[in-house]
Design an enzyme around this catalytic site. Structure first.
Site, mmCIF file in Angstrom:
data_model
loop_
_atom_site.group_PDB
_atom_site.id
_atom_site.type_symbol
_atom_site.label_atom_id
_atom_site.label_comp_id
_atom_site.label_asym_id
_atom_site.label_seq_id
_atom_site.Cartn_x
_atom_site.Cartn_y
_atom_site.Cartn_z
ATOM 1 N N CYS A 85 0.848 -1.195 0.000
ATOM 2 C CA CYS A 85 0.000 0.000 0.000
ATOM 3 C C CYS A 85 0.885 1.247 0.000
ATOM 4 C CB CYS A 85 -0.888 0.021 1.249
ATOM 5 S SG CYS A 85 -2.242 -1.172 1.141
ATOM 6 N N CYS A 167 -3.564 0.150 -3.236
ATOM 7 C CA CYS A 167 -4.218 0.514 -1.975
ATOM 8 C C CYS A 167 -3.478 1.660 -1.280
ATOM 9 C CB CYS A 167 -4.309 -0.701 -1.056
ATOM 10 S SG CYS A 167 -2.755 -1.578 -0.830
#
Ligand code: N1C
Length: 266
Positions: A85, A167
């Protein structure tokens, strides 16, 4: 019946684009091994022989103008790879700069810093329904022949997955020296933006970079960038934008230290 008749095959079609890259299969295999053994040894368990076969199986003996996402599905399944992420970097019309940046920021990833993007970057390929060989003479051109050609469909498919997997805070390098800094017809504008998952992507950070010394320029406040902002707003993803992001500006200055915009760093 003379044997020659049975062996006859129609000659491969003449397309407007350049043909399959010479030694494609060997290049794909070599890049797969380089990536999984040297660049990211934690992926050393990937089976490059299988990946290479799945790659060519996706397009060989098929009409290169009716390529589908399904054709590439087996290849996609063999090459899944997590990107942490906050570390995804998209780009549009700014390939060189974005890749220069991830070369230095080794923790950040463009699609070409993942296995499948690394393998396919800069290559061309297509097959022919009447033959099990690659067509080294010509391949369909996106504009003049067909849009669903073997490599355009490939880039759409892998770009879609790359965006779906992203993400946290995701980043994009945009080119502020062209008119359509955000181009709705580009892969970024057409595929990636619409495949970000709002439930796991909280923000898109754009960096609009101007070429050193370019006169024409678009910036964060231009209408095309505003279009991007509106699309993301509708999709509940926060948007932030910065012109000439310092660390990437420094890379431009490394290549052109004499430029007046770079005197600050001398
Ligand atoms: O159409 P673009 O840029 O917006 O595509 C870039 C965008 C990036 O964020 C990547 O994740 O889409 C992904 N991507 C590639 O990684 C890629 N590598 C090579 C899309 N296309 C890619 N290519 C080839 O460059 C492909 O042939 C495609 O048509 C061009 C897109 O370049 P662009 O217009 O500058």
């Amino acid at each position: 019946v003379p044997v020659g008749i049975l062996m006859w095959r129609p000659p491969p079609k003449q397309w407007k684009g350049e043909g399959t890259t010479a030694h494609l299969y060997e290049i794909l295999l070599g890049r797969c091994y380089t990536y999984t053994q040297i660049v990211r040894p934690e992926l050393g368990h990937k089976d490059c022989q299988k990946i290479g076969k799945a790659f060519t199986k996706a397009f060989l003996s098929k009409d290169p103008c009716s390529s589908t996402e399904q054709d590439y599905q087996p290849l996609m399944e063999l090459t899944d790879e997590p990107v942490p992420c906050d570390k995804t970097l998209f780009w549009s019309k700014s390939s060189e700069l974005a890749h220069d940046y991830t070369r230095v920021r080794q923790d950040m990833f463009t699609l070409e810093d993942t296995l499948l993007g690394y393998m396919a970057d800069g290559l061309k390929w297509c097959g022919d329904p009447g033959s099990s060989e690659m067509n080294y003479h010509s391949c369909p051109d996106w504009r003049e022949d067909c849009s669903n050609n073997s490599f355009s469909v490939f880039w759409n498919t892998v770009s879609k997955r790359f965006a779906e997997d992203a993400c946290g805070v995701v980043h994009v390098v945009l080119n502020g020296s062209i008119r359509n800094t955000f181009d709705e017809r580009s892969t970024f504008g057409r595929v990636e933006v619409f495949n970000l998952r709002p439930e796991k992507v909280n923000r898109l950070q754009a960096w609009v970079m101007h070429d050193l010394g370019s006169v024409h320029s678009d910036s964060c406040s231009s209408s095309s960038v505003n279009d991007l902002k509106q699309i993301l707003k509708r999709r509940s993803i926060t948007f932030s934008c910065q012109n000439n992001y310092g660390p990437i500006r420094l890379l431009q200055c490394v290549k052109n230290p004499g430029h007046s915009s770079c005197r600050y760093y001398r």
